[in-house]
Design an enzyme around this catalytic site. Sequence first.
Site, PDB file in Angstrom:
ATOM      1  N   LYS A  74      12.675   2.153   7.805  1.00  0.00           N
ATOM      2  CA  LYS A  74      11.938   1.028   7.234  1.00  0.00           C
ATOM      3  C   LYS A  74      12.920   0.112   6.503  1.00  0.00           C
ATOM      4  O   LYS A  74      13.810   0.600   5.793  1.00  0.00           O
ATOM      5  CB  LYS A  74      10.865   1.548   6.278  1.00  0.00           C
ATOM      6  N   SER A 148       2.395  -0.266   4.472  1.00  0.00           N
ATOM      7  CA  SER A 148       3.389  -1.283   4.753  1.00  0.00           C
ATOM      8  C   SER A 148       4.418  -0.853   5.794  1.00  0.00           C
ATOM      9  O   SER A 148       5.188  -1.668   6.312  1.00  0.00           O
ATOM     10  CB  SER A 148       4.122  -1.656   3.454  1.00  0.00           C
ATOM     11  N   SER A 172       1.148   3.865   2.270  1.00  0.00           N
ATOM     12  CA  SER A 172       1.923   3.257   3.347  1.00  0.00           C
ATOM     13  C   SER A 172       2.570   4.265   4.286  1.00  0.00           C
ATOM     14  O   SER A 172       2.986   3.914   5.381  1.00  0.00           O
ATOM     15  CB  SER A 172       3.011   2.354   2.767  1.00  0.00           C
TER      16      SER A 172
END
Length: 577
Positions: A74, A148, A172
Amino acid sequence: MDKLTVATLKAMYRNKKTTPQALIQGIIEKAERDKALNIWIIPPSLTFIQPYLDALAHKAPEDHPLWGIPFAIKDNIDLAGVPTTAGCPAFAYTPDRNAGIVEKLIEAGAIPLGKTNLDQFATGLVGTRSPYGETGNALKQELISGGSSSGSAVSVARGQAVFSLGTDTAGSGRIPAALNDLVGYKSSIGDWPVSGVVPACASLDCVTVFANSLDDAYLVDSVVRGELRKEGGQHTCATIPPVKPRKLLLPKEPLLFYGPYEEAYRSAWHKAAKRLEQCGIPVEYIDCSLFSEVSSILYDGPWIAERWSDLGGFVESHPGEIFPVTETILRSSQEKGYDAASVFTAQHQLREYKKQSDALLHGAVLVMPTCGGTYTREEVAASPVATNSDMGMYTNHCNLLDLSAIALPADYADTLLPFGITMFALRGQDSLLKGAAVQFMQTDSMELAVCGLHMRGFPLERQLIDCGAAFVRQDWTHPSYRLLRLDTIPPKPGLIRSGQGGSIELEVWRIPVHRLGEFIRKVPAPLGLGKIRLRSGDEITGFLCEPYVEQSSEDITRYGGWAAAEAARSGGAPITG
């Protein structure tokens, strides 16, 4: 989508079906084909991956549990020499060292692939809040992918990574798992290092993992918690043993569901609850209003001010550079006027909630839907704040109460519409969480024996993985079977029970019963299901071959299994079990 697992890839390397170099080249090509899904901010490229591939030559696979395993990162987690943007181009910087967790994974032999898309500054649960484009759902691209950690989840679900790193503050690391048919695991706060991670809410942030199997998620956990020995380079893995909790706690009140598939999600939850009742663990239905109250204080309380303390200066100094919805959320703490007194009041309130949850969850595991629905990307665009809030209904309480959690796939709610549950446990009760997860994944499933192209590392293994199956063990038949190479294109094996034969290597997988029919339809005649006697004397369901093909097939029983026969055919030494 050619999903991959660690066991699959290790078998492919062992059987010389691929190499790390070839695998990465294939992933680069997949990433290009899926470009419209906006999975990557920094996509896979040999420009920065090649040094990690070259380093594998100096690492022994047996000493490095993730040798040659590609993973996605990420883009709020640092990879040395590659920009970190946190989803905001103006924020970008290039770190000179890896995040702590990335360093551990690379030491264990894993290959970093690139940086994945995210809701900007990890603020959002929908996967649409990025100037790099909305990340499409892996199965139904008109739906949200979840945030996210959107790109991280979709990279695994689309077969572009074996596992990926996300982060989790309010859900997330779990919501994208549920929406893309994955396992998503987060430890308790601080159990995994967060050095080199751009903070969203520093006191609550966790790094997480997405994977296609429970085993892979816990393998990554063991690597992160373990240490690489200086002498010999062997990695010591702190594997968590599974232990059954004394009970499972489920909500007794009717749950809220939302979105265009509201009824389908409600039905899927009821099916999941029935499976939980079959886990062999006592189930207690409880009042879960406590967890709703905790959830409400995450974004309606002063913790949002912690985000502003980390990012407010950047927002103020970069007008027009922040994604509009993200800036609105970040500025909301100022508008609500939180001060020091607000913080202490909320902390005292949370302390009382935590006392209650500690007493309730002692020795137990809480289970809820991961999310109560999903939305189309158009619906989120029309109502970005309300839809995002809905997505956190069953996740927001987790980090405030310092719980560990694992999101698990359950029965599909509708065609190409995954549904998932999340299990929660107190800090220090990781064994109970794993034990409950293992038991749930075994419900509504059966063991299935395969002896050829569906084994790990062979071309049709992906059919099992795509049907939610998981490898269990290697085994052998009773010494009364013959193995044939059928005259088909491509050649495939056929197992026949015979008075004279040998013990044939096979693999045992566990497959969801409700997806067995889907799998069988992919297996052509003359193969069909039957009972296979194992070397132990037990019987198991597996694939047998109709005897009429014997005259046109080659007898390869002498090799003891399909892998050994194929190795001999290609010039390698036969290996028998």
